[in-house]
Design an enzyme around this catalytic site. Structure first.
Site, short mmCIF file in Angstrom:
data_model
loop_
_atom_site.label_atom_id
_atom_site.label_comp_id
_atom_site.label_asym_id
_atom_site.label_seq_id
_atom_site.Cartn_x
_atom_site.Cartn_y
_atom_site.Cartn_z
N HIS A 102 0.85 -1.20 0.00
CA HIS A 102 0.00 0.00 0.00
C HIS A 102 0.89 1.25 0.00
CE1 HIS A 102 -2.97 2.96 1.22
NE2 HIS A 102 -3.90 2.09 0.88
N GLU A 151 -3.68 2.37 -7.35
CA GLU A 151 -4.07 3.41 -6.41
C GLU A 151 -3.18 4.64 -6.58
OE1 GLU A 151 -6.50 1.66 -3.00
OE2 GLU A 151 -4.44 1.86 -2.33
C1 PEP Z 1 -6.97 3.01 0.37
O1 PEP Z 1 -6.73 3.13 1.57
O2 PEP Z 1 -6.44 2.10 -0.27
C2 PEP Z 1 -7.89 3.95 -0.25
C3 PEP Z 1 -8.19 3.79 -1.52
O3 PEP Z 1 -8.38 4.92 0.56
P1 PEP Z 1 -9.54 5.98 0.17
O4 PEP Z 1 -10.69 5.19 -0.37
O5 PEP Z 1 -9.85 6.65 1.45
O6 PEP Z 1 -8.97 6.88 -0.86
#
Ligand code: PEP
Length: 226
Positions: A102, A151
């Site tokens: 992450h 992400e």
């Molecule tokens: C995450 O923690 O992987 C994430 C996508 O957080 P958020 O949805 O708050 O952006």
């Protein structure tokens, strides 16, 4: 199959986790359409809780089809004198998935590709499916990984979700194997989920802040229906 992955991060207490699981169970128990979707492998829900709560939640979701627990990290070590570590071996009878790499771990805990690779190896060798988070093209994709969560850092926890077109462009550039599960994560909420589901290019969502409220998380799943 569409994946909905909750990442509670370090934002919840044990009592809150128990209340969440009760409220969420009640919600999905009352939704016959969702029950059918879960039973027919249309939807899979993965709850990535902090380590100590995984054991509390195990019984709640034990016998529910397509509801699984996941960790938010895993040790790169198998076992030994590594004080504080939580290993795949400790977790393997409780979880099916583990978020690895992450962006918050890469940033705050200085995780490097070599460590991430060892975590993936540990997960795989203990029957835990890694969900590898990548921030973009520069992050390495380990050959054993079948679930990639794209992400973009600017979108995680900021409220600035990346739009569908940009996400699809990134997917193309990544040149993933055909059977790779492609997840998007970054400020997904009940209001914007629909904008991602039109094309079928995205196989699921990793949801941070909006997963802290069981009703909001449930609403994301419901609103994703076409
Ligand atoms: C995450 O923690 O992987 C994430 C996508 O957080 P958020 O949805 O708050 O952006």
């Amino acid at each position: 199959m569409k994946y909905f992955i909750a990442n509670w991060k370090a934002r919840i207490t044990a009592d809150q986790a128990l209340n969440w699981s009760k409220e969420f169970s009640d919600k999905i128990g009352a939704d016959t359409v969702l029950q059918t979707e879960l039973n027919n492998d249309k939807i899979r829900i993965i709850i990535c809780a902090p380590y100590p709560f995984l054991f509390l939640l195990k019984n709640r979701f034990n016998n529910r089809k397509n509801i699984f627990l996941g960790s938010q990290d895993i040790s790169p070590f198998d076992e030994g004198a590594y004080t504080g570590e939580v290993t795949a071996k400790m977790l393997q009878s409780t979880i099916h998935y583990s978020i690895i790499g992450h962006s918050e771990r890469r940033h705050f805990f200085h995780e490097i590709e070599e460590t991430i690779g060892r975590k993936i190896d540990q997960a795989c060798s203990h029957d835990i499916e890694p969900i590898l988070c990548i921030r973009g093209l520069k992050d390495k994709i380990h050959p054993a990984v079948k679930i990639i969560a794209y992400e973009p850092v600017d979108a995680v926890g900021t409220g600035n979700n990346e739009n569908l077109q940009q996400v699809i462009e990134m997917k193309k550039k990544l040149k993933l194997a055909a059977n790779t599960v492609f997840i998007y994560g970054g400020s997904v909420d009940p209001a914007d989920i629909k904008s991602y589901t039109a094309t079928g290019e995205i196989n699921g969502f990793l949801i941070g802040n909006a997963s802290l409220d069981p009703v909001e998380f449930y609403q994301i799943i419901v609103n994703s229906r076409s």
